[in-house]
Design a protein around this motif. Structure first.
Motif, PDB file in Angstrom:
ATOM      1  N   LYS A  70       0.821  -1.201   0.000  1.00  8.49           N
ATOM      2  CA  LYS A  70       0.000   0.000   0.000  1.00  8.49           C
ATOM      3  C   LYS A  70       0.862   1.260   0.000  1.00  8.49           C
ATOM      4  O   LYS A  70       0.489   2.271  -0.610  1.00  8.49           O
ATOM      5  N   ARG A  77      -0.383   5.271  -7.593  1.00  9.12           N
ATOM      6  CA  ARG A  77      -1.796   5.255  -7.978  1.00  9.12           C
ATOM      7  C   ARG A  77      -2.213   6.526  -8.724  1.00  9.12           C
ATOM      8  O   ARG A  77      -2.877   6.447  -9.769  1.00  9.12           O
ATOM      9  N   ARG A  90     -12.405  -4.130 -11.754  1.00  7.99           N
ATOM     10  CA  ARG A  90     -12.862  -3.331 -10.611  1.00  7.99           C
ATOM     11  C   ARG A  90     -13.699  -4.225  -9.706  1.00  7.99           C
ATOM     12  O   ARG A  90     -14.657  -4.859 -10.156  1.00  7.99           O
ATOM     13  N   THR A 110      -6.402  -5.395  -0.070  1.00  2.00           N
ATOM     14  CA  THR A 110      -5.009  -5.044  -0.348  1.00  2.00           C
ATOM     15  C   THR A 110      -4.372  -6.042  -1.299  1.00  2.00           C
ATOM     16  O   THR A 110      -3.610  -5.660  -2.207  1.00  2.00           O
ATOM     17  N   GLU A 113      -5.690  -5.310  -4.745  1.00  2.00           N
ATOM     18  CA  GLU A 113      -5.035  -4.117  -5.275  1.00  2.00           C
ATOM     19  C   GLU A 113      -3.601  -4.450  -5.679  1.00  2.00           C
ATOM     20  O   GLU A 113      -3.119  -4.000  -6.721  1.00  2.00           O
ATOM     21  N   GLU A 118      -8.596  -2.634  -9.251  1.00  2.00           N
ATOM     22  CA  GLU A 118      -9.103  -1.443  -8.571  1.00  2.00           C
ATOM     23  C   GLU A 118     -10.168  -1.901  -7.588  1.00  2.00           C
ATOM     24  O   GLU A 118     -11.074  -2.656  -7.953  1.00  2.00           O
TER      25      GLU A 118
END
Length: 212
Positions: A70, A77, A90, A110, A113, A118
């Protein structure tokens, strides 16, 4: 190449400070953010998932690696968005109504991602109406539902039923997970898939997108 290996190692080892600084340094040096994502960051989380599946890593290691991922993602991002790079898909992520547990949901988010997806995190205690609205308004490809309590997993079926009633079930794939959830339950309620682990959810999501 050395920078990519260092970034890969920082994420696998859960060093969020290094992951952030290495990502920032690579961007300043002119690295393509999509290349960083595809050749270092996603493979690092895949390696974390592999180690978890093999019993080499456990939940604490997953959490610190996810934090490192992250930290790097926070840097790239906005750049990916500005470049209009297309994500792998998504995903609308939610813990179902009546369930306030979010650790598993957050970890799945997480990992997704980190896998190039997304994620639209709808939060905890989410009813079917909010999920239907996300499908209608946010063009999600996959709905991922989590529950920790046996008393709340019925919310997964209610959500699928609501998607059908609103005429949007065929727009999305629905995957489910959580301690009381089984493949049989997923089959019984008409879900498209079930994952026991966060890394398994990434594999499943990729498979469903590939078959879309």
């Amino acid at each position: 190449m050395d920078d990519l290996k260092q970034l890969f190692d920082a994420i696998v080892e859960g060093d969020h400070h290094a992951a952030k600084s290495l990502t920032e340094g690579a961007i300043v040096a002119g690295a393509n953010p999509k290349v960083l994502l595809d050749t270092a960051m996603i493979p690092a989380m895949d390696e974390v998932g592999r180690r978890f599946e093999q019993g080499e890593y456990f939940v604490p290691e997953l959490i610190i690696s996810a934090r490192a991922m992250k930290a790097g993602m926070a840097v790239i991002r906005p750049l990916l968005t500005a470049r209009a790079d297309k994500p792998a898909g998504r995903v609308a992520l939610a813990t179902v109504r009546g369930d306030l547990h979010d650790i598993g949901k957050n970890l799945v988010g997480t990992m997704l991602e980190g896998g190039g997806f997304e994620v639209v995190d709808l939060g905890v205690d989410v009813g079917p109406d909010k999920i239907v609205a996300a499908v209608k308004d946010q063009n999600v490809d996959i709905v991922a539902l989590s529950a920790l309590l046996t008393t709340t997993i019925a919310g997964m079926k209610l959500t699928i039923d609501k998607l059908k009633a609103e005429g949007v079930r065929d727009r999305v794939k629905v995957i489910i997970g959580g301690a009381p959830v089984t493949q049989k339950f997923a089959n019984d309620i008409g879900a498209d898939g079930f994952a026991e682990t966060a890394s398994g959810a990434v594999v499943l999501a990729r498979s469903l997108m590939a078959g879309a």
